[in-house]
Scaffold this motif. Structure first.
Motif, mmCIF file in Angstrom:
data_model
loop_
_atom_site.group_PDB
_atom_site.id
_atom_site.type_symbol
_atom_site.label_atom_id
_atom_site.label_comp_id
_atom_site.label_asym_id
_atom_site.label_seq_id
_atom_site.Cartn_x
_atom_site.Cartn_y
_atom_site.Cartn_z
ATOM 1 N N LEU A 115 0.808 -1.231 0.000
ATOM 2 C CA LEU A 115 0.000 0.000 0.000
ATOM 3 C C LEU A 115 0.841 1.283 0.000
ATOM 4 N N TYR B 248 -0.065 5.307 -0.007
ATOM 5 C CA TYR B 248 0.136 6.055 1.242
ATOM 6 C C TYR B 248 0.899 7.339 0.911
ATOM 7 N N GLU C 275 -6.997 1.295 6.324
ATOM 8 C CA GLU C 275 -5.759 1.075 5.562
ATOM 9 C C GLU C 275 -4.676 2.070 5.973
ATOM 10 N N LEU C 276 -5.095 3.320 6.165
ATOM 11 C CA LEU C 276 -4.139 4.345 6.595
ATOM 12 C C LEU C 276 -3.595 3.989 7.978
ATOM 13 N N GLU D 279 0.307 3.228 8.952
ATOM 14 C CA GLU D 279 0.975 4.080 9.948
ATOM 15 C C GLU D 279 1.508 3.251 11.112
#
Lengths: 222, 205
Positions: A18, A22, A31-32, A36
């Motif tokens: 991803l 990002y 997903e973020l 992170e």
């Protein structure tokens, strides 16, 4: 070892896949958060994010249209041989064309009776001058790979405006003449006729109703 | 000329994208409604919005400028002729790019990539140049060469991600493939890009 990253582990792989999105700010929600959280503990992926950002900068500056266009133009630049030969022969032709066109403009006045006598004198002068200039324009050497030297013309002729192409071809054929150049801007043609019978051919040409004028141009008498 | 970078919750700088801003997106939808009513002026405005983005997308896929023009025109003709069929379930840009991608693949089948000395474009010039400029030009040349070596599908994913700034779901829609395929293509493509740039990007590797 606590800091060892298992690159085969699913969380690592999922996050790494991803990273491009990002870096472009396209991730949201879970997903973020996943990315992170993973970045906090994975130096490899943090370096990868730096690479992604670098790619984004690079792509903003990539111009495939220009790159493709330049590659195409460069290939033409790198093929100089045929281009030079072509340029040389074009230069010679256009230069000679100009001489002929100057001749023909003068000769055109033959069609106007009031200046016909004057024109006849001019034709004689121009024919000699043209011959001199033409001989100077001939290359004194034959470069390898250059086109065969053009057959030199010995007659300049003009035809009536309503002469068709097939009529013109017929006139050339019956007189054993070949076309060397033209039409110039004044619609004159340079012809090559057999040297031994040039006077006869000129007489035949002048007698043809389609021929406005026919003059020798190399100054030789045959 | 660039706007200042936005910052997300992680403090990650986000570059302004080439995507139309929300107000631009509204304009596009409005334009398409007028196109459905056969308004040629509206279609011209739409063409002017999409022409540069499609040209960029297509030259990466097709490599032949003449073919790019043809496919771009064909794409916009389909937009004009089938505007009614756009239901707004996806973004307008997704729909337009998907048409362009399908047209490009068809054209590619007819006209394979020209055979060229691909390495020629990636060779580093021997001309003297300031260090920074030389480094810039090395990275640029290496990237152009590396992009050429990718498959058309990989090039599409890479360019739509890095240049056009699209998310992987939208790219999957455009390419008409599963989202996992997009992720996998991107994963392998950037690995190859990274390899190609390995001699030029010491700081990032």
């Amino acid at each position: 070892m606590p800091n060892q990253i298992d690159f085969e582990a699913k969380p690592h792989h999922d996050a790494e896949e991803l990273l491009p999105w990002y870096a472009t700010g396209q991730l949201q929600g879970d997903e973020l958060a996943l990315v992170e959280q993973h970045l906090a503990s994975c130096a490899h992926c943090r370096r990868q994010v730096a690479f992604e950002r670098h790619m984004i900068d690079e792509f903003a500056q990539l111009t495939p249209e220009v790159d493709n266009g330049w590659a195409r133009l460069k290939r033409r630049l790198e093929a100089p041989q045929p281009l030079q030969v072509q340029q040389r022969s074009q230069a010679r032709q256009s230069w000679w064309d100009k001489v002929v066109s100057d001749c023909a403009e003068l000769l055109q006045s033959v069609t106007r009776p009031a200046v016909a006598a004057l024109a006849a004198a001019q034709v004689a002068f121009v024919a000699i001058a043209g011959t001199l200039i033409y001989s100077l324009s001939q290359p004194s050497y034959q470069a390898l790979g250059s086109a065969p030297a053009p057959q030199s013309a010995n007659v300049i002729a003009m035809f009536r405006a309503d002469t068709t192409e097939s009529q013109l071809n017929e006139i050339l054929r019956t007189n054993g003449a070949s076309l060397v150049g033209g039409p110039t801007s004044a619609d004159a043609y340079l012809l090559r006729v057999p040297a031994v019978s040039r006077e006869k051919t000129l007489a035949k040409l002048r007698a043809d109703k389609h021929v406005l004028m026919a003059q020798p141009i190399d100054g030789k008498t045959s | 000329m660039r706007e200042g970078p936005n910052v997300n919750s992680a403090g990650t700088a986000i570059r302004p994208r080439t995507e139309a801003a929300p107000s631009g997106a509204l304009d596009e939808t409005e334009l398409l409604e007028r196109v459905k009513a056969r308004d040629v002026d509206a279609f011209e405005r739409l063409y002017r919005i999409y022409q540069p983005r499609l040209a960029r997308f297509l030259i990466n896929l097709l490599k032949r400028p003449q073919l790019v023009e043809e496919v771009l025109d064909d794409t916009m003709m389909v937009v004009w002729q089938t505007a009614d069929s756009f239901r707004g379930t996806s973004k307008l840009s997704t729909w337009v790019f998907a048409i362009a991608y399908r047209k490009a693949l068809k054209a590619k089948a007819r006209w394979p990539d020209p055979i060229e000395d691909q390495a020629e474009d990636t060779r580093v010039s021997n001309d003297p140049a300031p260090d920074a400029e030389l480094e810039r030009s090395r990275v640029h040349d290496a990237l152009v060469g590396a992009m050429t070596d990718l498959s058309a599908e990989q090039r599409a994913v890479v360019d739509l991600t890095y240049f056009h700034g699209l998310g992987y779901r939208e790219i999957a829609e455009i390419l008409s493939c599963p989202v996992d395929t997009v992720k996998t293509r991107m994963f392998h493509a950037r690995r190859r890009l990274k390899q190609a740039l390995s001699g030029t990007l010491a700081d990032w590797l």
